[in-house]
Design a protein around this motif. Structure first.
Motif, PDB file in Angstrom:
ATOM      1  N   LEU A 188       0.834  -1.192   0.000  1.00  0.00           N
ATOM      2  CA  LEU A 188       0.000   0.000   0.000  1.00  0.00           C
ATOM      3  C   LEU A 188       0.874   1.248   0.000  1.00  0.00           C
ATOM      4  CD1 LEU A 188      -1.346  -2.312   2.076  1.00  0.00           C
ATOM      5  CD2 LEU A 188      -3.179  -0.644   2.108  1.00  0.00           C
ATOM      6  N   TRP A 195      -5.020   5.972   1.076  1.00  0.00           N
ATOM      7  CA  TRP A 195      -4.156   4.803   0.932  1.00  0.00           C
ATOM      8  C   TRP A 195      -4.687   3.944  -0.203  1.00  0.00           C
ATOM      9  CZ3 TRP A 195       0.413   4.132   3.253  1.00  0.00           C
ATOM     10  CH2 TRP A 195       0.695   4.944   4.358  1.00  0.00           C
ATOM     11  N   ARG A 196      -3.774   3.446  -1.032  1.00  0.00           N
ATOM     12  CA  ARG A 196      -4.172   2.623  -2.172  1.00  0.00           C
ATOM     13  C   ARG A 196      -3.250   1.419  -2.302  1.00  0.00           C
ATOM     14  NH1 ARG A 196      -7.950   4.834  -5.452  1.00  0.00           N
ATOM     15  NH2 ARG A 196      -8.438   7.031  -5.090  1.00  0.00           N
ATOM     16  N   LEU A 197      -3.806   0.350  -2.881  1.00  0.00           N
ATOM     17  CA  LEU A 197      -2.987  -0.783  -3.273  1.00  0.00           C
ATOM     18  C   LEU A 197      -2.217  -0.428  -4.535  1.00  0.00           C
ATOM     19  CD1 LEU A 197      -5.641  -3.596  -2.743  1.00  0.00           C
ATOM     20  CD2 LEU A 197      -3.595  -3.234  -1.357  1.00  0.00           C
ATOM     21  N   ALA A 203      -7.748   1.749  -0.411  1.00  0.00           N
ATOM     22  CA  ALA A 203      -7.442   0.778   0.648  1.00  0.00           C
ATOM     23  C   ALA A 203      -7.334   1.426   2.019  1.00  0.00           C
ATOM     24  CB  ALA A 203      -6.149   0.042   0.311  1.00  0.00           C
TER      25      ALA A 203
END
Length: 365
Positions: A188, A195-197, A203
């Motif tokens: 992440l 927050w992102r993958l 995420a």
């Protein structure tokens, strides 16, 4: 504007303020996150609790709780965007003490529970639950709860582009893989307030399980141009960060399932210690079998060196500990019971090949 030690410790101590009962013992710890290095950490504290309830009845995988004040019935125990439960129930007494179950569904005070990290079905485990036993229902830690927006630049950095992720949080596979040296399952990064993958999927509510472990990859190495203030927690000229978890510090015992497979198998664990202690005091010796000889080790505990700036990424462990004649020793024959371990330190338990099954170890006892 610089953030002083007093200001940050106050924030940590108040992280749960307004959402927990006055009697909750709030704790925190601080880990340095050097630039150009991986730092492996865990959270030895419980996130916000809905409350403590007693078992009224059990029917298969559904437990109905006594709820005299209507707190549980009024709560909404949902799932995240990926469908993963955001809450769990942890038994704190009886044969199931330390066992935790995801809250898969809620119908008032009746909770449908699932279990992970073990081959034993939830229905079989819950058959041991007795009326009036106490259970804590609490929120899972999520990435956005671990790294609040206001701590950007202190505990994490934003990435300039989705194609150039910098600071990253790596989630290990733990029980989702078999074998040794298992790579991380999810990565992440933070960009644009979220927050992102790596895939780009949002995420913020990505779940980190109780006593779960994460790796903080901090590639920053360039000076920020700021002068260091002796009262600050970090030297702003280095790119170093800190990890500052805070939560309920009282009696957070978790039963960890250490898998045995027909090949050598790794389980990545946090030691459950909210403050510095010794390896022997964590009780981790209960998770490994005796080796027949220091020259023929079977089960092992693999320990990482404390990270230093510029140390690099994906570094191997540096110390191997075994149990021989009931005592912990290094493979070089040195006593290991008194080895110092840092708050929330992460190690690998490497079980020898054997008949598939599990060993239960109570973390944080």
């Amino acid at each position: 504007m610089k953030t002083t030690f007093k200001a940050i410790t106050a924030v940590a101590a108040l992280a749960l303020a307004g959402s927990v009962q006055a009697e909750v013992e709030v704790g925190y710890n601080l880990t340095q996150v050097p630039a150009s290095a991986d730092t492996r950490v865990s959270i030895p504290f419980q996130n916000e609790a809905v409350g403590t309830f007693t078992v009224a009845s059990v029917n298969g995988d559904t437990v109905t709780f006594n709820d005299p004040d209507g707190v549980l019935a009024a709560a909404t125990l949902g799932t995240n965007g990926a469908g993963r439960p955001l809450y769990y129930a942890r038994f704190i007494e009886g044969d199931l003490a330390g066992r935790w179950f995801n809250v898969a569904a809620q119908n008032g005070t009746a909770l449908s529970l699932t279990v992970e990290g073990t081959t034993v079905p939830a229905t079989d485990l819950l058959a041991s639950a007795l009326a009036n036993q106490k259970v804590v229902v609490a929120a899972h830690w999520t990435v956005e709860a671990i790294f609040p927006d206001g701590f950007e630049g202190l505990t994490f950095n934003a990435s300039p582009s989705p194609f150039q992720p910098t600071f990253r949080v790596l989630i290990p596979q733990e029980t989702d893989g078999t074998g040794i040296d298992i790579p991380s399952l999810s990565t992440l990064f933070y960009i644009g307030g979220d927050w992102r993958l790596i895939s780009g999927q949002l995420a913020n509510d990505f779940v980190v399980e109780p006593q779960g472990t994460i790796t903080l990859r901090n590639p920053a190495s360039e000076s920020t141009g700021e002068e260091n203030d002796p009262e600050t927690l970090i030297d702003e000229s280095t790119g170093n960060l800190i990890f500052l978890p805070a939560g309920d510090a009282a009696g957070f015992d978790i039963v960890e399932s250490i898998a045995i497979e027909n090949v050598q198998n790794d389980t990545v664990v946090g030691l459950g210690n909210g403050q510095a202690t010794t390896l022997g005091a964590t009780g981790i010796a209960d998770a490994i079998d005796n080796s027949p000889s220091p020259f023929a080790p079977t089960d092992r505990i693999l320990i990482y060196a404390a990270p230093t700036a510029g140390a690099g990424f994906d570094l191997p462990t540096t110390t191997t500990v075994i149990k021989f004649n009931g005592s912990l020793i290094t493979v070089t024959g040195q006593p290991a019971n008194d080895l110092e371990v840092l708050p929330g330190q992460v190690v690998i338990i490497r079980k020898a090949a054997g008949v598939p099954g599990e060993v239960l170890w109570t973390v944080g006892k």
